[in-house]
Design a protein around this motif. Structure first.
Motif, PDB file in Angstrom:
ATOM      1  N   PHE A 206       0.850  -1.196   0.000  1.00  0.00           N
ATOM      2  CA  PHE A 206       0.000   0.000   0.000  1.00  0.00           C
ATOM      3  C   PHE A 206       0.882   1.242   0.000  1.00  0.00           C
ATOM      4  N   VAL A 207       0.403   2.276  -0.696  1.00  0.00           N
ATOM      5  CA  VAL A 207       1.068   3.570  -0.665  1.00  0.00           C
ATOM      6  C   VAL A 207      -0.017   4.626  -0.538  1.00  0.00           C
ATOM      7  N   SER A 208       0.164   5.536   0.390  1.00  0.00           N
ATOM      8  CA  SER A 208      -0.791   6.615   0.599  1.00  0.00           C
ATOM      9  C   SER A 208      -0.478   7.771  -0.345  1.00  0.00           C
ATOM     10  N   LYS A 209      -1.465   8.215  -1.079  1.00  0.00           N
ATOM     11  CA  LYS A 209      -1.278   9.370  -1.959  1.00  0.00           C
ATOM     12  C   LYS A 209      -0.969  10.621  -1.152  1.00  0.00           C
ATOM     13  N   SER A 210      -1.574  10.754   0.007  1.00  0.00           N
ATOM     14  CA  SER A 210      -1.423  11.995   0.764  1.00  0.00           C
ATOM     15  C   SER A 210      -0.008  12.205   1.285  1.00  0.00           C
ATOM     16  N   THR A 211       0.690  11.129   1.650  1.00  0.00           N
ATOM     17  CA  THR A 211       2.010  11.329   2.237  1.00  0.00           C
ATOM     18  C   THR A 211       3.169  10.920   1.336  1.00  0.00           C
ATOM     19  N   HIS A 212       2.914  10.119   0.313  1.00  0.00           N
ATOM     20  CA  HIS A 212       4.036   9.615  -0.484  1.00  0.00           C
ATOM     21  C   HIS A 212       3.977   9.982  -1.967  1.00  0.00           C
ATOM     22  N   ALA A 213       3.024  10.781  -2.363  1.00  0.00           N
ATOM     23  CA  ALA A 213       2.904  11.128  -3.778  1.00  0.00           C
ATOM     24  C   ALA A 213       3.410  12.530  -4.063  1.00  0.00           C
ATOM     25  N   THR A 214       4.345  12.984  -3.265  1.00  0.00           N
ATOM     26  CA  THR A 214       4.909  14.310  -3.478  1.00  0.00           C
ATOM     27  C   THR A 214       6.423  14.201  -3.583  1.00  0.00           C
ATOM     28  N   GLY A 215       7.040  15.263  -4.024  1.00  0.00           N
ATOM     29  CA  GLY A 215       8.502  15.312  -4.085  1.00  0.00           C
ATOM     30  C   GLY A 215       9.092  14.243  -4.988  1.00  0.00           C
ATOM     31  N   GLU A 216      10.182  13.656  -4.536  1.00  0.00           N
ATOM     32  CA  GLU A 216      10.908  12.688  -5.358  1.00  0.00           C
ATOM     33  C   GLU A 216      10.347  11.280  -5.246  1.00  0.00           C
ATOM     34  N   MET A 217       9.404  11.092  -4.353  1.00  0.00           N
ATOM     35  CA  MET A 217       8.695   9.821  -4.221  1.00  0.00           C
ATOM     36  C   MET A 217       9.593   8.658  -3.825  1.00  0.00           C
ATOM     37  N   ASN A 218      10.548   8.906  -2.934  1.00  0.00           N
ATOM     38  CA  ASN A 218      11.476   7.849  -2.508  1.00  0.00           C
ATOM     39  C   ASN A 218      10.765   6.687  -1.830  1.00  0.00           C
ATOM     40  N   VAL A 219       9.813   6.979  -0.944  1.00  0.00           N
ATOM     41  CA  VAL A 219       9.099   5.914  -0.238  1.00  0.00           C
ATOM     42  C   VAL A 219       8.270   5.097  -1.223  1.00  0.00           C
ATOM     43  N   PHE A 220       7.597   5.770  -2.124  1.00  0.00           N
ATOM     44  CA  PHE A 220       6.769   5.103  -3.134  1.00  0.00           C
ATOM     45  C   PHE A 220       7.628   4.169  -3.993  1.00  0.00           C
ATOM     46  N   ALA A 221       8.733   4.680  -4.498  1.00  0.00           N
ATOM     47  CA  ALA A 221       9.631   3.872  -5.335  1.00  0.00           C
ATOM     48  C   ALA A 221      10.174   2.677  -4.555  1.00  0.00           C
ATOM     49  N   ASN A 222      10.502   2.889  -3.296  1.00  0.00           N
ATOM     50  CA  ASN A 222      11.018   1.803  -2.473  1.00  0.00           C
ATOM     51  C   ASN A 222       9.963   0.720  -2.259  1.00  0.00           C
ATOM     52  N   ARG A 223       8.713   1.108  -2.032  1.00  0.00           N
ATOM     53  CA  ARG A 223       7.630   0.126  -1.867  1.00  0.00           C
ATOM     54  C   ARG A 223       7.483  -0.724  -3.127  1.00  0.00           C
ATOM     55  N   ILE A 224       7.571  -0.086  -4.281  1.00  0.00           N
ATOM     56  CA  ILE A 224       7.458  -0.824  -5.543  1.00  0.00           C
ATOM     57  C   ILE A 224       8.613  -1.812  -5.664  1.00  0.00           C
ATOM     58  N   ARG A 225       9.833  -1.345  -5.410  1.00  0.00           N
ATOM     59  CA  ARG A 225      11.005  -2.235  -5.488  1.00  0.00           C
ATOM     60  C   ARG A 225      10.877  -3.421  -4.531  1.00  0.00           C
ATOM     61  N   LEU A 226      10.463  -3.154  -3.302  1.00  0.00           N
ATOM     62  CA  LEU A 226      10.312  -4.222  -2.309  1.00  0.00           C
ATOM     63  C   LEU A 226       9.233  -5.226  -2.730  1.00  0.00           C
ATOM     64  N   ALA A 227       8.139  -4.743  -3.298  1.00  0.00           N
ATOM     65  CA  ALA A 227       7.079  -5.631  -3.768  1.00  0.00           C
ATOM     66  C   ALA A 227       7.590  -6.515  -4.907  1.00  0.00           C
ATOM     67  N   ILE A 228       8.374  -5.943  -5.819  1.00  0.00           N
ATOM     68  CA  ILE A 228       8.935  -6.702  -6.934  1.00  0.00           C
ATOM     69  C   ILE A 228       9.916  -7.751  -6.411  1.00  0.00           C
ATOM     70  N   GLU A 229      10.784  -7.347  -5.516  1.00  0.00           N
ATOM     71  CA  GLU A 229      11.769  -8.292  -4.943  1.00  0.00           C
ATOM     72  C   GLU A 229      11.086  -9.428  -4.180  1.00  0.00           C
ATOM     73  N   ALA A 230      10.027  -9.110  -3.451  1.00  0.00           N
ATOM     74  CA  ALA A 230       9.308 -10.133  -2.681  1.00  0.00           C
ATOM     75  C   ALA A 230       8.648 -11.166  -3.588  1.00  0.00           C
ATOM     76  N   HIS A 231       8.307 -10.747  -4.808  1.00  0.00           N
ATOM     77  CA  HIS A 231       7.687 -11.660  -5.772  1.00  0.00           C
ATOM     78  C   HIS A 231       8.723 -12.320  -6.675  1.00  0.00           C
ATOM     79  N   GLY A 232       9.992 -11.981  -6.467  1.00  0.00           N
ATOM     80  CA  GLY A 232      11.062 -12.605  -7.259  1.00  0.00           C
ATOM     81  C   GLY A 232      11.116 -12.158  -8.702  1.00  0.00           C
ATOM     82  N   ASN A 233      10.597 -10.945  -8.999  1.00  0.00           N
ATOM     83  CA  ASN A 233      10.616 -10.439 -10.380  1.00  0.00           C
ATOM     84  C   ASN A 233      11.840  -9.601 -10.620  1.00  0.00           C
TER      85      ASN A 233
END
Length: 129
Positions: free
Chosen positions: A102-129
């Motif tokens: 999950f990613v919250s638009k209110s807190t993670h959809a601003t600026g450089e989006m480091n938290v958002f990008a990290n969540r995506i990377r972690l989700a991909i790694e957890a699925h072995g993609n």
């Protein structure tokens, strides 16, 4: 840093532009965007494209992101729910539907989006993609 391909499902042109630009320029993702659940299923059915992760808004014009996650056959692709709604009431239903993160638009959809990008990377790694 290897590039990951993300399918962004978002009907707001402003958010799509902001998220796509930040993820591509600052984080090395390849982003393809669609605006509806139906367009998502069409993109996933295209054998010429493959995605490492799906990032979907909760509120879509034709269904919710949770309904979209539940309708997808391919559980090997992580599904990140991107919402401005409070997460607490959505968590159980979303996890049952196949949402990986999950990613919250209110807190993670601003600026450089480091938290958002990290969540995506972690989700991909957890699925072995």
């Amino acid at each position: 840093m290897p590039s990951h391909s993300v399918l962004l499902v978002e009907d707001s042109e402003f958010i799509t532009e902001h998220v796509s630009t930040a993820l591509e320029s600052s984080h090395g993702f390849e982003v393809n965007a669609v605006t509806t659940g139906e367009a998502t299923r069409t993109a996933l059915a295209d054998d010429a494209q493959s995605f490492d992760c799906i990032v979907s808004s909760y509120e879509l014009p034709d269904e919710t992101g949770i309904d979209l996650a539940a309708s997808l056959d391919d559980a090997s692709v992580p599904f990140v729910l991107f919402t401005g709604n409070p997460l607490e009431p959505l968590v159980d239903e979303a996890l049952s539907a196949g949402v990986s993160a999950f990613v919250s638009k209110s807190t993670h959809a601003t600026g450089e989006m480091n938290v958002f990008a990290n969540r995506i990377r972690l989700a991909i790694e957890a699925h072995g993609n």
